[in-house]
Design an enzyme around this catalytic site. Structure first.
Site, PDB file in Angstrom:
ATOM      1  N   ASN A   9     -31.563 -29.011 -33.364  1.00 53.67           N
ATOM      2  CA  ASN A   9     -30.385 -29.003 -32.500  1.00 53.67           C
ATOM      3  C   ASN A   9     -30.222 -27.572 -31.992  1.00 53.67           C
ATOM      4  OD1 ASN A   9     -27.881 -29.120 -31.313  1.00 53.67           O
ATOM      5  ND2 ASN A   9     -26.727 -29.362 -33.219  1.00 53.67           N
ATOM      6  N   LYS A  11     -28.236 -26.416 -29.912  1.00 54.89           N
ATOM      7  CA  LYS A  11     -26.855 -26.080 -29.517  1.00 54.89           C
ATOM      8  C   LYS A  11     -26.877 -25.345 -28.162  1.00 54.89           C
ATOM      9  CE  LYS A  11     -25.696 -25.866 -34.347  1.00 54.89           C
ATOM     10  NZ  LYS A  11     -24.680 -25.566 -35.334  1.00 54.89           N
ATOM     11  N   HIS A  95     -21.432 -34.910 -33.706  1.00 52.26           N
ATOM     12  CA  HIS A  95     -21.650 -33.631 -34.400  1.00 52.26           C
ATOM     13  C   HIS A  95     -20.283 -33.026 -34.741  1.00 52.26           C
ATOM     14  CE1 HIS A  95     -22.803 -29.506 -35.220  1.00 52.26           C
ATOM     15  NE2 HIS A  95     -24.036 -29.958 -35.383  1.00 52.26           N
ATOM     16  N   GLU A  97     -19.182 -30.145 -34.563  1.00 50.51           N
ATOM     17  CA  GLU A  97     -18.647 -29.219 -33.552  1.00 50.51           C
ATOM     18  C   GLU A  97     -17.978 -29.987 -32.416  1.00 50.51           C
ATOM     19  OE1 GLU A  97     -22.246 -26.941 -32.991  1.00 50.51           O
ATOM     20  OE2 GLU A  97     -22.008 -26.109 -34.995  1.00 50.51           O
ATOM     21  N   GLU A 167     -24.035 -34.281 -42.570  1.00 52.49           N
ATOM     22  CA  GLU A 167     -23.868 -32.850 -42.361  1.00 52.49           C
ATOM     23  C   GLU A 167     -22.512 -32.416 -42.911  1.00 52.49           C
ATOM     24  OE1 GLU A 167     -26.651 -31.343 -39.059  1.00 52.49           O
ATOM     25  OE2 GLU A 167     -24.700 -31.744 -38.190  1.00 52.49           O
ATOM     26  N   GLY A 173     -24.183 -23.838 -40.282  1.00 60.47           N
ATOM     27  CA  GLY A 173     -24.186 -22.480 -39.737  1.00 60.47           C
ATOM     28  C   GLY A 173     -23.553 -21.453 -40.651  1.00 60.47           C
ATOM     29  N   SER A 212     -27.519 -25.665 -42.754  1.00 58.03           N
ATOM     30  CA  SER A 212     -28.237 -24.481 -43.240  1.00 58.03           C
ATOM     31  C   SER A 212     -29.563 -24.814 -43.922  1.00 58.03           C
ATOM     32  CB  SER A 212     -27.339 -23.660 -44.166  1.00 58.03           C
ATOM     33  OG  SER A 212     -26.189 -23.212 -43.460  1.00 58.03           O
TER      34      SER A 212
HETATM   35  C1  PEP Z   1     -26.399 -28.446 -36.992  1.00 54.43           C
HETATM   36  O1  PEP Z   1     -25.940 -27.855 -36.028  1.00 54.43           O
HETATM   37  O2  PEP Z   1     -26.502 -29.681 -36.941  1.00 54.43           O
HETATM   38  C2  PEP Z   1     -26.804 -27.683 -38.162  1.00 54.43           C
HETATM   39  C3  PEP Z   1     -27.149 -28.310 -39.233  1.00 54.43           C
HETATM   40  O3  PEP Z   1     -26.787 -26.304 -38.028  1.00 54.43           O
HETATM   41  P1  PEP Z   1     -27.381 -25.225 -39.089  1.00 54.43           P
HETATM   42  O4  PEP Z   1     -28.762 -25.717 -39.473  1.00 54.43           O
HETATM   43  O5  PEP Z   1     -27.433 -23.941 -38.321  1.00 54.43           O
HETATM   44  O6  PEP Z   1     -26.457 -25.200 -40.256  1.00 54.43           O
END
Ligand code: PEP
Length: 251
Positions: A9, A11, A95, A97, A167, A173, A212
């Protein structure tokens, strides 16, 4: 056999030059992929250029968002059929976000999920709890509601053509990863919830972990019985890290 998968992803990162360099490296290294799926979910504007670059490779194209509406007066929005025009195969919906920064609730997410499937693509449905919810011990209730809103609109069989990504919001992040055991516990719960309604659907459902994931923790996460791969944010922007994470599917 469940499909294993790693989805990047990106972003709101990248530009034409950086995207090309990143994908050149990933394509060169991952061309020997077996049955595993590698997907890159890119910003809308870069779908045409990435689509071209991915031609004749085994890497699939995905988007990060979609409108819940089919067409009409929705200034600035992108419909599912527009995404499928560019050979998108996957679309991330729900997601955290989008849920937190853009006010998407379970009902909107479910409508987006349906819009993606109606256009012949597979949603990657994100579910997960905030830190407050985990501390209040309501993780499973939160995830159950997130799943049920989709099931009540689309039916449990719709998961034959979808992927779920667990998630935990507190791990996205932040550098804080769920331990393999914490993640496995929730993945098993998700599979059980689906199995209550349809065992076959549950058994074939790909459930990704996201939050992460890095090259050094991917192998132990992917070794858990109900973790079928990862949804990768930050580390999907670094070719060597992303390649190493994809390779961790094999071990
Ligand atoms: C994500 O944006 O779905 C995500 C898991 O980000 P990160 O790997 O940076 O934590």
């Amino acid at each position: 056999m469940r499909k294993k998968m790693v989805a990047g992803n990106w972003k709101m990162h990248g530009n034409l030059v950086q995207n090309k360099q990143l994908l050149d490296a990933v394509i060169a290294d991952l061309n020997e992929l077996g049955e595993d799926l590698v997907v890159v979910c890119v910003p809308y504007l870069y779908l045409p250029s990435v689509q071209k670059q991915l031609q004749n490779t085994k890497i699939a194209l995905g988007a990060q968002n979609v409108s819940q509406h089919e067409m009409g007066a929705y200034t600035g929005e992108i419909s599912a059929s527009m995404l499928s025009d560019f050979q998108c195969q996957y679309v991330i919906v729900g997601h955290s976000e989008r849920r937190m920064l853009f006010g998407e609730d379970n009902h909107v997410v479910a409508k987006k999920y349906v819009a993606v499937q109606n256009a012949g693509m597979a949603p990657i449905l994100c579910v997960g709890e905030t830190l407050e919810q985990r501390e209040a011990k309501v993780t499973k209730q939160v995830i159950e509601q997130q799943l049920m809103s989709v099931i009540s609109l689309a039916g449990v069989e719709s998961f034959n053509k979808a992927v779920i990504a667990y998630e935990p919001v507190w791990a996205i992040g932040t550098g804080k990863t769920a331990t393999p055991e914490q993640a496995q516990d929730v993945h098993a719960f998700i599979r059980e919830e689906i199995a209550k309604q349809n065992l076959n659907v549950a058994n074939q459902l790909t459930i990704l972990y996201g939050g992460s994931v890095k090259d050094n923790n991917a192998p132990e996460l992917f070794a858990m019985p109900d973790i079928d791969g990862g949804l990768i944010g930050g580390a999907s922007l670094i070719a060597n890290d992303f390649i190493a994470i994809c390779r961790a599917l094999r071990h």
